[in-house]
Design a protein around this motif. Structure first.
Motif, PDB file in Angstrom:
ATOM      1  N   ALA A 151       0.815  -1.213   0.000  1.00 50.66           N
ATOM      2  CA  ALA A 151       0.000   0.000   0.000  1.00 50.66           C
ATOM      3  C   ALA A 151       0.847   1.260   0.000  1.00 50.66           C
ATOM      4  N   PHE A 152       1.999   1.219   0.671  1.00 52.37           N
ATOM      5  CA  PHE A 152       2.811   2.432   0.813  1.00 52.37           C
ATOM      6  C   PHE A 152       4.006   2.488  -0.127  1.00 52.37           C
ATOM      7  N   LEU A 153       4.081   1.529  -1.063  1.00 53.48           N
ATOM      8  CA  LEU A 153       5.029   1.681  -2.155  1.00 53.48           C
ATOM      9  C   LEU A 153       4.535   2.775  -3.096  1.00 53.48           C
ATOM     10  N   PRO A 154       5.418   3.401  -3.863  1.00 49.21           N
ATOM     11  CA  PRO A 154       4.949   4.335  -4.886  1.00 49.21           C
ATOM     12  C   PRO A 154       3.924   3.663  -5.793  1.00 49.21           C
ATOM     13  N   PHE A 211       9.466   2.373   7.884  1.00 51.85           N
ATOM     14  CA  PHE A 211      10.085   3.009   6.727  1.00 51.85           C
ATOM     15  C   PHE A 211      11.599   3.121   6.882  1.00 51.85           C
ATOM     16  N   SER A 212      12.287   2.988   5.741  1.00 52.83           N
ATOM     17  CA  SER A 212      13.738   3.150   5.683  1.00 52.83           C
ATOM     18  C   SER A 212      14.092   4.633   5.726  1.00 52.83           C
ATOM     19  N   PRO A 217       8.774   1.682   2.452  1.00 52.20           N
ATOM     20  CA  PRO A 217       8.259   0.682   3.405  1.00 52.20           C
ATOM     21  C   PRO A 217       8.991  -0.653   3.256  1.00 52.20           C
ATOM     22  N   GLU A 218      10.088  -0.807   3.954  1.00 46.33           N
ATOM     23  CA  GLU A 218      10.924  -2.001   3.807  1.00 46.33           C
ATOM     24  C   GLU A 218      10.591  -3.083   4.823  1.00 46.33           C
TER      25      GLU A 218
END
Length: 254
Positions: A151-154, A211-212, A217-218
């Motif tokens: 969901a929080f990837l580009p 987040f990194s 979001p890693e």
């Protein structure tokens, strides 16, 4: 570009090692299941497992015939942990999350198109979900950790992932592209993900992204438990707790 000589054998061996380690604490991997999940022929699986066992990368229980990670993987992992030490850096936060929610708590890491569980701690509530444990992998978009990371990837990356993967044959209609897009949008709106029993009926999960330093979001913190523990009012409370701990770990990772 032509693949290096032997690349196919290495890729197949790596696939089998991932499938063996993905069993986590489930009692080892059965050879027929490894054949099915890898898509390789039975002779190929037997040949590769025998070679991996000779190098102590996998091990076989002589009584059950099931396959387990070998001692050489432990030694390699110990060295790699000096560089990839997120598990140790997160243990106190996972512990606090389990203590505060009384549910099973986890840290998962993104690995390509999957998440892999690194840390697991049970909470005090005696009825538990056993969907997840160390080493278990799920595709992005399936478990609560994979949903919140996707969901929080580009947007272009998440859409490209959805175009490449059909999750329905293995994971069911709830993981078709349309309902998954809806679930991703809902996750972005409230900040945390919800898995309402889509993997195992009655087993619910929630996840928050970690987040990194680059803002990606890693990793994800997540909790799992039985359905009646996840009513609407308590979900909101659990979501706030998850986001608080995920924010703390994100700050620590910086």
């Amino acid at each position: 570009m032509e693949a290096p000589k032997g690349a196919q054998s290495v890729a197949r061996a790596a696939l089998l090692m991932r499938l063996v380690t993905a069993q986590g604490e489930r009692g080892g991997a059965r050879a027929p299941d490894l054949v099915t999940e890898s898509g390789l022929s039975r002779p190929t699986v037997h040949r590769l497992l025998s070679a991996l066992r000779a190098e102590a990368l996998v091990d076989q229980d002589p009584l059950t015939g099931r396959w387990f990670p070998g001692p050489e993987l432990f030694l390699m992992g110990s060295v790699a942990a000096e560089r990839y030490d997120v598990a140790e850096r997160s243990r106190d936060i996972v512990h606090a999350l389990a203590q505060e929610t009384e549910e099973s708590a986890f840290l998962s890491m993104r690995r390509g198109d999957e998440t892999v569980c690194l840390v697991h701690e049970d909470g005090a509530f005696p009825i538990r979900s056993h969907v997840l444990s160390e080493g278990v992998r799920f595709p992005l978009g399936v478990a609560s950790a994979g949903i919140v990371i996707l969901a929080f990837l580009p947007e272009d990356e998440s859409e490209e992932y959805l175009a490449r993967h059909d999750l329905v044959p293995r994971w069911g209609a709830a993981h078709a592209t349309a309902p998954l897009r809806t679930r991703l949008a809902e996750t972005r709106d409230r900040g945390f993900s919800l898995n309402p029993g889509h993997i195992v009926e009655g087993s619910w999960g929630m996840g928050a992204a970690v987040f990194s330093p680059a803002g990606r979001p890693e990793w994800a913190l997540s909790i799992t438990g039985v359905e009646f523990r996840f009513g609407a009012e308590r979900r909101a409370q659990l979501g706030r707790i998850l986001l608080s701990h995920a924010h703390e770990l994100s700050q620590r990772m910086r």
